[in-house]
Write a protein that holds these residues in place. Structure first.
Motif, PDB file in Angstrom:
ATOM      1  N   SER A 417       0.824  -1.207   0.000  1.00  0.00           N
ATOM      2  CA  SER A 417       0.000   0.000   0.000  1.00  0.00           C
ATOM      3  C   SER A 417       0.858   1.256   0.000  1.00  0.00           C
ATOM      4  O   SER A 417       2.005   1.250   0.452  1.00  0.00           O
ATOM      5  CB  SER A 417      -0.923   0.002   1.223  1.00  0.00           C
ATOM      6  N   GLY A 418       0.264   2.338  -0.498  1.00  0.00           N
ATOM      7  CA  GLY A 418       0.974   3.609  -0.475  1.00  0.00           C
ATOM      8  C   GLY A 418       1.202   4.099   0.940  1.00  0.00           C
ATOM      9  O   GLY A 418       2.325   4.423   1.330  1.00  0.00           O
ATOM     10  N   ILE A 419       0.123   4.182   1.724  1.00  0.00           N
ATOM     11  CA  ILE A 419       0.189   4.563   3.136  1.00  0.00           C
ATOM     12  C   ILE A 419      -0.551   3.502   3.929  1.00  0.00           C
ATOM     13  O   ILE A 419      -1.698   3.160   3.606  1.00  0.00           O
ATOM     14  CB  ILE A 419      -0.448   5.938   3.384  1.00  0.00           C
ATOM     15  N   ARG A 420       0.080   2.992   4.987  1.00  0.00           N
ATOM     16  CA  ARG A 420      -0.538   1.950   5.806  1.00  0.00           C
ATOM     17  C   ARG A 420      -0.471   2.354   7.268  1.00  0.00           C
ATOM     18  O   ARG A 420       0.584   2.770   7.759  1.00  0.00           O
ATOM     19  CB  ARG A 420       0.189   0.620   5.602  1.00  0.00           C
ATOM     20  N   VAL A 421      -1.604   2.245   7.950  1.00  0.00           N
ATOM     21  CA  VAL A 421      -1.685   2.512   9.389  1.00  0.00           C
ATOM     22  C   VAL A 421      -2.155   1.223  10.050  1.00  0.00           C
ATOM     23  O   VAL A 421      -3.198   0.673   9.681  1.00  0.00           O
ATOM     24  CB  VAL A 421      -2.664   3.657   9.690  1.00  0.00           C
ATOM     25  N   ARG A 422      -1.394   0.734  11.027  1.00  0.00           N
ATOM     26  CA  ARG A 422      -1.703  -0.579  11.585  1.00  0.00           C
ATOM     27  C   ARG A 422      -1.698  -0.532  13.111  1.00  0.00           C
ATOM     28  O   ARG A 422      -1.316   0.461  13.732  1.00  0.00           O
ATOM     29  CB  ARG A 422      -0.703  -1.614  11.086  1.00  0.00           C
ATOM     30  N   VAL A 423      -2.122  -1.646  13.720  1.00  0.00           N
ATOM     31  CA  VAL A 423      -2.157  -1.784  15.170  1.00  0.00           C
ATOM     32  C   VAL A 423      -0.734  -1.772  15.724  1.00  0.00           C
ATOM     33  O   VAL A 423       0.224  -2.068  14.997  1.00  0.00           O
ATOM     34  CB  VAL A 423      -2.865  -3.097  15.565  1.00  0.00           C
ATOM     35  N   PRO A 424      -0.542  -1.490  17.043  1.00  0.00           N
ATOM     36  CA  PRO A 424      -1.612  -1.106  17.971  1.00  0.00           C
ATOM     37  C   PRO A 424      -2.073   0.324  17.768  1.00  0.00           C
ATOM     38  O   PRO A 424      -1.621   1.000  16.844  1.00  0.00           O
ATOM     39  CB  PRO A 424      -0.955  -1.283  19.336  1.00  0.00           C
ATOM     40  N   SER A 425      -2.942   0.756  18.670  1.00  0.00           N
ATOM     41  CA  SER A 425      -3.739   1.953  18.469  1.00  0.00           C
ATOM     42  C   SER A 425      -2.937   3.159  18.014  1.00  0.00           C
ATOM     43  O   SER A 425      -1.904   3.502  18.569  1.00  0.00           O
ATOM     44  CB  SER A 425      -4.456   2.296  19.783  1.00  0.00           C
ATOM     45  N   VAL A 426      -3.454   3.805  16.978  1.00  0.00           N
ATOM     46  CA  VAL A 426      -2.914   5.066  16.480  1.00  0.00           C
ATOM     47  C   VAL A 426      -4.003   6.116  16.654  1.00  0.00           C
ATOM     48  O   VAL A 426      -5.161   5.865  16.332  1.00  0.00           O
ATOM     49  CB  VAL A 426      -2.506   4.953  15.003  1.00  0.00           C
ATOM     50  N   GLY A 427      -3.664   7.293  17.152  1.00  0.00           N
ATOM     51  CA  GLY A 427      -4.685   8.304  17.370  1.00  0.00           C
ATOM     52  C   GLY A 427      -4.232   9.693  17.015  1.00  0.00           C
ATOM     53  O   GLY A 427      -3.038   9.985  16.967  1.00  0.00           O
ATOM     54  N   ASN A 428      -5.225  10.555  16.745  1.00  0.00           N
ATOM     55  CA  ASN A 428      -4.970  11.967  16.461  1.00  0.00           C
ATOM     56  C   ASN A 428      -3.956  12.133  15.332  1.00  0.00           C
ATOM     57  O   ASN A 428      -3.069  12.977  15.396  1.00  0.00           O
ATOM     58  CB  ASN A 428      -4.483  12.687  17.727  1.00  0.00           C
ATOM     59  N   TYR A 429      -4.107  11.330  14.311  1.00  0.00           N
ATOM     60  CA  TYR A 429      -3.170  11.341  13.197  1.00  0.00           C
ATOM     61  C   TYR A 429      -3.842  11.965  11.981  1.00  0.00           C
ATOM     62  O   TYR A 429      -5.029  11.756  11.727  1.00  0.00           O
ATOM     63  CB  TYR A 429      -2.711   9.921  12.859  1.00  0.00           C
ATOM     64  N   ARG A 430      -3.077  12.733  11.209  1.00  0.00           N
ATOM     65  CA  ARG A 430      -3.611  13.395  10.021  1.00  0.00           C
ATOM     66  C   ARG A 430      -2.902  12.868   8.771  1.00  0.00           C
ATOM     67  O   ARG A 430      -1.670  12.853   8.704  1.00  0.00           O
ATOM     68  CB  ARG A 430      -3.421  14.906  10.112  1.00  0.00           C
TER      69      ARG A 430
END
Length: 654
Positions: A417-430
């Motif tokens: 993927s171009g951008i991947r966000v995965r566990v554990p918790s990620v917050g307040n991200y732009r």
């Protein structure tokens, strides 16, 4: 003021004609000024090769309008990625003015600094001034202090003796290829300035396959958070790690490895072919890393160990660690784990006091690693105007990272993927204003776990021509996945070339979400993006409460604009979505009087005709008496119809 110039050119290819990559460094043999004293040229000029392997540079030659007027010469060094070339040097006589010289025509001669200079008449001696302040910097030429740098001799002992004896504020320099069979142990307040890539090279070497060490390191415990190293600058040299023969991964096999540094600078460095990370400095603050090129670093990565990056920074020595990485470029052949990444050391050392915050990565590129850029567990890391291509995932965010951002970046032709966000918790991200295209999986992929991803903002991105969905957001459990998500003004088009043919695929439990003003379409003759938005995974477990799906433009997909796919919408609105709204009229099953009718997730107009209606109420307020009527209802709003003979009702869902 005019003076004579000539053009120096070259083109560098393999024997089969494939263009080389890299740059050429041209250095004059003296500072060149005009007769008014203005500097024309004072130091090295770095010229990158173009896509054909060619380059050119206009240079001054001997001329009466220059100082010196004769004896001007140049040295030409080469920093090519996959080959080496010897340095060349030549004089630029006045008869070269207006000509073009190809480097293949150079006959190398020695070009010492010229003795001649244009000077005016001697003036009267001036008054004697007060004693000057002592020099604040000592420049040490390592070549005059035991460093042979002949590409054969082990210089490690000589380097360590020079560093140990150098007074605070010293700058050490050298030329040549300096072989190291053990690390140079650096110290605080000492800097190393080379003379350019290819001219000043550190070359760690071990042919036994048993030794692991960085080119430059520090003694254990040499610096701490309470007593960090100060004011180190490393610039304008090359580290060649190819001489470490082992193929076993060891984190020590770096170009530079140091910890707890303050006000450090790493500038214009070329590090390549290291077994582990190229620039692997942990626990930095008030530090700049700029203009560095890292190639094929982490070549011995075993697929499971940490590190193995072009640039890898461990964080958390201080709460605020202001570090900027700018204009750096990482390339590779698919062997290393990371291009450029920051990682909170508290993930591995629970006694670390902080996660660290304040990192900026700007104007950088990453190619040929498992992950191009990474934010693992830090606070407030910013990726801006960076490019990731030819990696696994272009950008990876995880390990509890918070309050960071990926903005104005490009991720293309990555194998996942171009951008991947995965566990554990990620917050307040732009994640905003990025372009993610032609990736083998998704443009943006967000996968929550047992803990929610709170306050994610995904806005103003373009995701297109990806083999799978433009954006996929999912949670692995039925728990709350994306509370307070803002997913607005994105353009998702022409995706799903091989599978998962959706602009947006949202499959998670959400509350208070905004999914507004997006454009999802496929404008090709043969469309592959079947669903503009696919909300829910078909299991009925995906519930969206107090959420908005409004003003999305969904016309032009192959099959459907808005596919609810068994998602449950409670106290939510689906309004003004072109290509979905209006749903249209349908008959209402009339139940016993008084009958309560509640609009679904779209605005509705309820037509009540015939029968014997006595009144219609919203709450306790009567809005109509006997007879036919029309009632407008907002999403989730109810009315109560009382009658003695059942009327006919039709709901027109807008």
């Amino acid at each position: 003021m005019s003076y004579g110039t000539f053009t120096l050119t070259g083109r560098h290819t393999t024997p089969s004609g494939i263009p080389h990559k890299g740059q050429v460094v041209v250095t004059p043999n003296t500072i060149i000024r005009d007769t008014a004293g203005l500097v024309v040229m004072s130091g090295s000029v770095q010229v990158p090769l173009d896509e054909t392997g060619a380059w050119s540079l206009v240079l001054p030659c001997d001329d009466p309008s220059l100082n010196p007027s004769e004896g001007i010469g140049y040295k030409v060094g080469y920093a090519l990625h996959s080959t080496s070339m010897p340095q060349q040097s030549f004089y630029a006589a006045s008869d070269m003015a207006g000509s073009t010289l190809d480097v293949s025509e150079i006959v190398t001669v020695s070009v010492p600094t010229p003795l001649s200079a244009i000077v005016g008449p001697r003036g009267e001696p001036g008054p004697v001034g007060p004693p000057g302040a002592p020099a604040r910097q000592v420049v040490i030429d390592a070549n005059l202090n035991g460093v042979i740098a002949d590409g054969v001799t082990d210089d490690a002992a000589a380097w360590n003796a020079i560093v140990a004896a150098a007074p605070d504020g010293s700058i050490i320099t050298w030329t040549g290829r300096s072989v190291l069979k053990s690390a140079i142990l650096w110290k605080s307040n000492i800097s190393l300035h080379g003379q350019g890539w290819g001219k000043s090279v550190l070359a760690p070497v071990d042919t036994t396959g048993t030794k692991h060490f960085p080119a430059i390191g520090q003694a254990p415990g040499a610096a701490t958070a309470a007593a960090p190293w100060l004011n180190n600058t490393f610039r304008d040299f090359e580290v060649d790690g190819s001489g470490i023969s082992t193929t076993t991964f060891n984190v020590a096999d770096k170009a530079i490895f140091m910890q707890y540094m303050k006000r450090a600078q790493f500038l214009n460095l070329y590090c390549h072919d290291t077994g582990a990370t190229g620039l692997g400095m942990d626990l930095l603050t008030e530090t700049i890393i700029d203009g560095c090129f890292l190639h094929n670093c982490g070549r011995n990565w075993d697929g499971t160990s940490g590190g193995a990056a072009g640039i890898g920074i461990g964080t958390g020595g201080w709460e605020d660690e202001t570090v900027t990485v700018s204009n750096c470029h990482v390339t590779g052949t698919g062997l290393g784990q990371w291009g450029i990444f920051f990682e909170a050391q508290i993930l591995y050392v629970p006694t670390m006091p902080f996660s660290g915050r304040g990192y900026v990565i700007t104007g950088c590129s990453a190619q040929g690693s498992r992950y191009g850029f990474g934010d693992m567990g830090t606070l407030g890391t910013t990726f801006d105007n960076c490019t990731a291509y030819g990696n696994g995932d272009g950008f990876l965010v995880g390990a509890g990272a918070q309050q960071g951002s990926i903005t104005d970046c490009t991720a293309h032709h990555n194998s996942q993927s171009g951008i991947r966000v995965r566990v554990p918790s990620v917050g307040n991200y732009r994640i905003s204003r990025n372009r993610c295209y032609s990736n083998t999986q998704r443009g943006i992929y967000v996968a929550a776990g047992t803990e929610p991803f709170v306050n994610l903002t995904i806005e103003d991105n373009e995701c297109y021509l990806n083999q799978m969905a433009g954006v996929r957001m999912e949670a692995t459990t039925s728990g709350l996945g994306f509370p307070s998500l803002k997913f607005n003004r994105n353009r998702l088009f022409n995706n799903g070339l091989s599978s998962e043919p959706y602009g947006l695929y949202l499959a998670a439990v959400g509350a208070g979400m905004q999914v507004n003003d997006n454009r999802c379409f496929d404008d090709r003759a043969t469309k592959t993006q079947t669903d503009g938005m696919r909300i829910g995974n078909g299991s009925g477990l995906n519930v969206y409460s107090d959420s908005q799906f409004e003003r999305n433009h969904l016309i032009g997909n192959a099959t459907i604009g808005f596919n609810r796919n068994f998602a449950v919408l409670t106290s939510s609105s689906v309004i003004g979505n072109k290509g979905y709204n209006p749903v249209g009229p349908s008959a209402v099953t009339v139940t016993a009087s008084p009958m309560t009718y509640t609009a679904s997730y779209t605005p509705e107009t309820l037509y009540i005709n015939g029968g014997t209606v006595t009144n219609v109420k919203k709450g306790a307020i009567t809005i109509h008496g006997a007879g036919d009527c029309v009632v407008n209802l907002a999403p989730g709003e109810s009315c109560i119809v009382t009658y003695t003979a059942a009327p006919t009702m039709v709901a027109d869902k807008r």
